[in-house]
Design a protein around this motif. Structure first.
Motif, mmCIF file in Angstrom:
data_model
loop_
_atom_site.group_PDB
_atom_site.id
_atom_site.type_symbol
_atom_site.label_atom_id
_atom_site.label_comp_id
_atom_site.label_asym_id
_atom_site.label_seq_id
_atom_site.Cartn_x
_atom_site.Cartn_y
_atom_site.Cartn_z
ATOM 1 N N LYS A 156 4.798 69.957 20.396
ATOM 2 C CA LYS A 156 4.753 70.470 21.770
ATOM 3 C C LYS A 156 4.120 71.854 21.799
ATOM 4 O O LYS A 156 3.307 72.164 22.695
ATOM 5 C CB LYS A 156 6.166 70.518 22.352
ATOM 6 C CG LYS A 156 6.220 70.969 23.801
ATOM 7 C CD LYS A 156 7.651 70.941 24.329
ATOM 8 C CE LYS A 156 7.703 71.390 25.789
ATOM 9 N NZ LYS A 156 9.101 71.373 26.310
ATOM 10 N N TRP A 157 4.462 72.681 20.803
ATOM 11 C CA TRP A 157 3.896 74.025 20.756
ATOM 12 C C TRP A 157 2.379 73.976 20.585
ATOM 13 O O TRP A 157 1.637 74.657 21.297
ATOM 14 C CB TRP A 157 4.514 74.823 19.603
ATOM 15 C CG TRP A 157 3.837 76.155 19.433
ATOM 16 C CD1 TRP A 157 4.137 77.311 20.079
ATOM 17 C CD2 TRP A 157 2.709 76.450 18.610
ATOM 18 N NE1 TRP A 157 3.275 78.312 19.704
ATOM 19 C CE2 TRP A 157 2.386 77.814 18.796
ATOM 20 C CE3 TRP A 157 1.946 75.699 17.709
ATOM 21 C CZ2 TRP A 157 1.328 78.441 18.131
ATOM 22 C CZ3 TRP A 157 0.886 76.311 17.039
ATOM 23 C CH2 TRP A 157 0.583 77.666 17.262
ATOM 24 N N THR A 206 8.647 67.630 16.170
ATOM 25 C CA THR A 206 8.508 67.361 17.608
ATOM 26 C C THR A 206 8.319 68.654 18.387
ATOM 27 O O THR A 206 7.481 68.723 19.302
ATOM 28 C CB THR A 206 9.741 66.605 18.133
ATOM 29 O OG1 THR A 206 9.879 65.368 17.409
ATOM 30 C CG2 THR A 206 9.598 66.296 19.611
ATOM 31 N N LYS A 207 9.071 69.696 18.029
ATOM 32 C CA LYS A 207 8.923 70.986 18.700
ATOM 33 C C LYS A 207 7.570 71.618 18.385
ATOM 34 O O LYS A 207 6.927 72.206 19.264
ATOM 35 C CB LYS A 207 10.066 71.924 18.297
ATOM 36 C CG LYS A 207 11.429 71.522 18.851
ATOM 37 C CD LYS A 207 12.478 72.588 18.625
ATOM 38 C CE LYS A 207 12.795 72.788 17.166
ATOM 39 N NZ LYS A 207 13.924 73.756 16.975
ATOM 40 N N GLU A 255 1.930 61.592 17.946
ATOM 41 C CA GLU A 255 3.176 61.425 18.701
ATOM 42 C C GLU A 255 4.050 60.321 18.117
ATOM 43 O O GLU A 255 5.260 60.299 18.363
ATOM 44 C CB GLU A 255 2.858 61.129 20.167
ATOM 45 C CG GLU A 255 2.384 62.352 20.946
ATOM 46 C CD GLU A 255 1.998 62.037 22.383
ATOM 47 O OE1 GLU A 255 2.117 62.931 23.238
ATOM 48 O OE2 GLU A 255 1.568 60.882 22.649
ATOM 49 N N ASP A 301 0.325 71.616 21.259
ATOM 50 C CA ASP A 301 -0.305 71.049 22.449
ATOM 51 C C ASP A 301 -0.587 72.154 23.470
ATOM 52 O O ASP A 301 -1.680 72.224 24.044
ATOM 53 C CB ASP A 301 0.601 69.972 23.047
ATOM 54 C CG ASP A 301 -0.059 69.211 24.191
ATOM 55 O OD1 ASP A 301 -1.256 68.871 24.064
ATOM 56 O OD2 ASP A 301 0.616 68.963 25.199
#
Length: 330
Positions: free
Chosen positions: A321-322, A317-318, A267, A324
């Motif tokens: 999130k995906w 960043t996208k 992160e 995760d």
């Protein structure tokens, strides 16, 4: 000397260095062998460094090459920005496994250490295709082995693949006797997160095996092609050995546990990207004029340096999130 397969055909050339004696460079442990990556097709110049930094934050991968950005000058000629990094070799400060006795032919001595590369270029002298998955294994260090050592490693790989493919052996999880599963979990997470398509072929995929030990995934290598793009599918969950591994509930649980460890580390990667971009901004202004990019494999060739960095962070960043969400649903 020159190095690389596809990259050697580009205008800005990558090189390897062999020093006369082991030497520490820019705070990196002493060694004779180093690599100068040109990063010619990478508008950010950072795809390799960022990916390797992610590997350096993984304990399960054991070792990932360190590197520093430099200005390369040869014979008083400035050649632009390069990434000086450690070459993948067996050494106490690199791939820290036993050095294989060249005369070993039996017993514990023949079991390691081996550094292997899976690569469809298949251009080393000592190499074999695995019998079940037909994967191209090449001996990298040592790059020469005797017949007993060659046969041992080939048989080990084939027995591992049998344990993955045979229903009875798979059900009893015999493959766990051959593979260090945490390393395969971390290797998959990083390659999937940065969208490394090279693993599909495969190209530049390394494993190593210590004396008396299991196969460990890594080190990481080669991340300048189509990485840090954004996709909403898994690209290598069915490649190499992962289709079989993900069929195992315990391996899926290992991936989840490793992700819980790695997620806080990953992160903060956008902060690392900003830090490196700030340090490279002036260098890019010169390097991009010296070496204009004429291919577009990453979707940012025509962008300014700052815009390419912004796209990299946004895509990362996208994708974070995906992945995760993907891992939580395993």
């Amino acid at each position: 000397k020159g190095r690389g397969n596809t990259t050697w055909s580009y205008p800005k050339k990558p090189y390897t260095l062999k020093l006369d004696s082991k030497t520490e460079i820019l705070g990196m442990p002493k060694h004779k062998r180093w690599v100068l990556l040109a990063n010619w097709m990478d508008r950010t110049m950072m795809r390799n460094d960022i990916s390797l930094e992610m590997g350096r934050r993984s304990k399960a991968l054991e070792w990932t090459p360190r590197g520093q950005f430099i200005e390369l000058v040869i014979n008083n000629r400035h050649l632009g920005n390069y990434y000086l990094c450690e070459q993948i070799k067996i050494d106490e400060s690199r791939v820290n496994i036993s050095e294989l006795d060249e005369n070993a032919t039996e017993g514990e001595d023949i079991t390691g250490g081996y550094l292997m590369e899976l690569d469809v270029y298949f251009d080393e002298q000592y190499k074999f295709y695995s019998s079940i998955f037909s994967l191209p294994y090449m001996f990298k260090d040592p790059d020469e082995v005797n017949s007993a050592q060659f046969d041992y490693m080939k048989q080990y790989v084939n027995e591992m693949e049998t344990a993955l493919r045979d229903p009875v052996k798979f059900e009893s999880r015999e493959f766990d006797n051959f593979m260090e599963l945490k390393s395969f979990a971390d290797w998959w997470i990083i390659n999937e997160l940065v969208c490394n398509f090279e693993a599909k072929h495969p190209k530049s995929c390394y494993i190593h095996k210590d004396k008396g030990g299991k196969i460990v995934a890594g080190p990481l290598w080669d991340y300048d092609w189509e990485t840090f793009t954004y996709h909403t599918t898994a690209h290598i969950a069915d490649k190499l050995y992962y289709k079989e591994l993900f069929s195992d509930k315990e391996f899926r649980n290992i991936v989840k546990a490793q992700w819980d460890i790695l997620k806080p580390q990953f992160e903060t990667i956008p902060d690392y990207i900003d830090q490196q971009a700030q340090a490279l901004e002036k260098s890019d202004a010169i390097n991009s004029q010296m070496w204009p990019i004429s291919v577009d494999v990453n979707g940012d060739t025509k962008d300014s340096f700052s815009l390419a960095i912004s796209k990299m962070k946004d895509n990362y960043t996208k994708r974070l999130k995906w992945i995760d969400g993907y891992i939580s649903n395993l």
